[in-house]
Write a protein that holds these residues in place. Structure first.
Motif: not given
Length: 755
Positions: A18, A20-21, A40, A117-118, A120, A135-137
């Motif tokens: 995924y 991530t950043e 990360r 931010q992460p 997104g 979002e996250t995934k």
């Protein structure tokens, strides 16, 4: 496709990475490229032995933002690709950077990415309100035990958000909770399979999403992850476009501007079509008896269609009349044309081995081959069936040439059946990827036939009756719902499919009146007649039995006559809606959501619709005439009885076979023609403008088009206290204005007292 085992675990053998950043960001004046790590990065060593996902953000057209996520960019690209005639050659976007925040804006749509931010990105409307976001995934790739590599994207769902579209689907109208593989199939209307798979969905929050991938796209709509719409492709790259509103109509307008607006069908195609049906016995005597029977019963007929067995058995398609059944096709067609009928013929893109075209196509290299050079064949549908390779320009011309001979005989249009049974273990002439070609094949097929009709019949005369389609196929109308059963359930599922297709960018849609499979009960047939003749296009067709109205009793004859005459009188209004569909992409048959997006009660409705902007239609799906329907705010007037209903309100009523809930929107001015005998008459001759519940501040314009889609007459209607003044522009023809029992006639300008 599902990759996870609940929220915490992955399915056995599946590995997902995924975004991530953001580790690097390139921003130009109209383009943003982010390089996203899949874990990360806490120290330099963490950048080793790990992938990056490259995410490009851009705008192909005003109000549309594209996102392309790629894992390995070196994969060879063989096509095909969706044509995007509305893609802007210049820049449609601007960028802005403010500290860690980068924004890409196109019209009323903004993508915002904060690198502090992460990962997104979020999508904002013109007022800065969040529409959806990653979002996250939400950006990932996944590998599966079979060696597959899938690109995966998720966009968040808001509380109460509804998702629609993804083609003509007969499953529940709201897509929420469904798992869908977009893969063309001949599955009828009673299954989860679909003839028309369109990777575009529309949200009740006022945006749409188009996945720009012609192959199999798997959707999990609030299913695998209940707060997300997930879509995935087996590929190294995934591209999708978010399409701005703010209204659902605006979304469809932008989406169809990008992928292609529907052509304007000829006015004659809006009349009643009658067919031989499929497996029935028919010859010229049968056809003539049908045409005579319609005339004797005063049911105007516009188009006669010859289904499959106009050709010889085992030889579809060779485009040759069966000489034993139709010994004089030229004379027969001439006799039908003398009666004012247009002629439609059944065709498909498959060539049986017994057909003379098989050897001809094989020798010329016009048929699809396997990797070893063999012609691809099987025995389903036709023995030794092969497939025309429409990626070959010479094959397209060859196929069109066979149809040209039929046009020379007097044929006007074609029913382009099938196009879904397309193999993937083949090699295409242009080197296309077989998986990507499976869904896309129908686009080449329908375009070949439609462009021939445009060339041979002239602009504005081309029309198909097509079963399969994908994104962009709306350019080649009309489409019908495919093989449905002769039952009330199938009638309702057909309507669900049509409403779903309309929210996928298709402006014109039809279905087999009475159902295709089996023989309908007379009650089913009569109820379906009203529904069918209040659709954009209307066709009587079946499988093993005829669909002539008198086969179902004298009352069926009366119902067929009543609603055919009504549709003809409505043509100034209906063709105006058709012109709107052609110009803007807003369909003729409209889910209630399109006209009333702010009314929550309208969002799930799938058993009623708006026919154009001003007519509410609620088909009756029961033998006893009981029907439940919803009326939005205002005072609505029944078109046939004059009864009024004030909404918002739910109604439960019982209707005879000669009626159904058919209400005119408050404040509407409905143009009605005087000629009820044909759909393509002179709409200005004896034109009536009928006012319904005109508000004190009424001021509107009503346009009556000509049959080329241009404005034949424009009427400006203004209420001034206790009178309404109607001024005509572009026409000096007399017209009539009505409100209730009050009427006035004149030309140029007419004033009507309204009390």
């Amino acid at each position: 496709m599902k990759f996870t085992d609940g929220f915490w675990l992955m399915r056995e053998g599946v590995h997902a990475s995924y975004a991530t950043e953001v580790r690097d960001l390139h921003v130009s004046s109209d383009h943003v490229t982010a390089y996203a790590a899949v874990r990360r990065v806490e120290h330099r060593g963490a950048t080793l032995n790990t992938p990056l996902i490259t995410v490009e953000c851009f705008s192909p057209a005003e109000g549309v933002i594209g996102v392309r996520a790629t894992h390995h960019a070196g994969k060879a690209h063989h096509g095909p690709d969706f044509e995007l005639p509305g893609a802007d050659a210049g820049s449609a976007a601007t960028t802005r950077r403010d500290g860690t925040v980068t924004e890409l804006t196109s019209g009323p749509l903004t993508l915002r990415l904060d690198t502090a931010q992460p990962w997104g990105p979020v999508f904002l409307d013109g007022q800065g309100r969040r529409l959806t976001g990653v979002e996250t995934k939400g950006t990932a790739f996944a590998t599966t035990p079979d060696g597959g590599h899938h690109m995966v994207a998720q966009l968040a769902l808001g509380v109460g958000e509804n998702i629609y579209g993804l083609g003509e689907r007969f499953t529940p109208y709201l897509r929420n909770g469904q798992s869908l593989d977009l893969w063309q199939a001949d599955g009828g209307t009673s299954s989860e399979q679909a003839y028309k798979n369109v990777p575009f969905y529309l949200s009740s929050r006022g945006y749409g999403v188009f996945v720009n991938h012609p192959g199999k796209v798997s959707f999990e709509v609030g299913s695998e992850s209940v707060g997300q719409v997930q879509f995935s492709v087996e590929d190294q790259s995934l591209e999708y476009y978010v399409v701005a509103g703010p209204t659902p109509k605006d979304v469809l307008s932008r989406y169809t501007a990008l992928t292609g607006r529907p052509a304007l069908p000829p006015a004659w195609s809006f009349g009643l079509w009658l067919t031989t049906s499929f497996c029935t016995a028919y010859d010229e005597e049968t056809v003539t008896s049908f045409v005579d029977g319609m005339a004797e019963r005063e049911i105007p007929l516009s188009v006669f269609h010859f289904d499959c067995f106009w050709m010889r058995e085992y030889q579809w398609s060779d485009f040759q009349w069966d000489p034993e059944v139709f010994p004089d096709p030229d004379g027969m067609l001439a006799r039908l044309k003398e009666r004012g009928l247009r002629i439609s013929m059944w065709i498909n893109p498959y060539i049986a081995q017994k057909s003379t075209l098989f050897a001809e196509g094989t020798e010329a290299g016009y048929l699809v081959r396997r990797a070893n050079g063999d012609i691809w064949q099987w025995d389903l549908w036709q023995p030794g069936m092969a497939l025309v390779d429409f990626t070959n320009p010479a094959a397209r011309e060859w196929y069109a040439g066979k149809l040209r001979a039929l046009l020379d005989q007097g044929v006007d249009c074609f029913k382009t059946d099938f196009g879904e049974r397309v193999p993937t273990d083949v090699v295409w002439h242009d080197g296309s990827d077989p998986e990507r070609m499976h869904n896309y094949y129908t686009h080449l097929y329908n375009r070949t036939v439609f462009e021939l009709l445009e060339k041979e019949r002239g602009g504005g005369e081309a029309v198909l009756f097509a079963r399969s389609a994908t994104a962009g196929g709306q350019q080649f109308p009309v489409h019908w719902g495919g093989d449905c059963f002769a039952s009330f359930n199938a009638m309702a599922e057909s309507l669900r499919g049509g409403l779903s297709l309309s929210l996928s960018g298709f402006g014109f849609w039809s279905h087999d009146i009475g159902g295709f499979e089996g023989t309908p009960d007379p009650d089913v047939f009569k109820r379906w007649l009203a529904f069918g003749l209040l659709s954009s296009h209307s066709r009587l067709h079946g499988n093993v039995s005829y669909r002539v109205p008198w086969a179902f009793g004298e009352e069926a004859v009366e119902v067929a006559r009543r609603f055919t005459l009504l549709k003809h009188r409505l043509m100034p209004y209906l063709y105006g809606a058709a012109v709107e569909a052609h110009r803007t992409g807003v369909p003729v048959m409209r889910p209630m959501l399109l006209e009333f997006p702010d009314d929550p009660a309208c969002r799930p409705l799938d058993r009623q619709y708006m026919l154009g902007p001003d007519l509410l239609v609620a088909p009756v799906f029961s033998a006893d005439g009981s029907v439940e329907y919803y009326v939005p705010s205002g005072t609505w007037t029944h078109l046939l009885t004059g009864e009024t209903v004030t909404g918002p309100v739910w109604r439960q009523e019982t209707y005879g076979f000669d009626s159904l809930p058919l209400f005119v929107r408050p404040g509407a001015v409905l143009p009605l023609g005087a000629d009820d005998q044909r759909p393509d008459g002179d709409w200005l001759e004896g034109l009536t403008l009928r006012l319904y519940a005109p508000p004190a501040s009424l001021e509107c314009v009503v346009t009556v088009p000509d049959q080329a889609g241009a404005d034949a007459a424009v009427f400006r209607i203004v209420r001034e206290g206790d009178r309404v003044r109607v001024t005509a522009q572009g026409s000096a023809r007399p017209f009539r204005v009505e409100w209730g029992d009050t009427a006035a006639e004149g030309s140029g300008e007419v004033t009507l007292p309204v009390g």
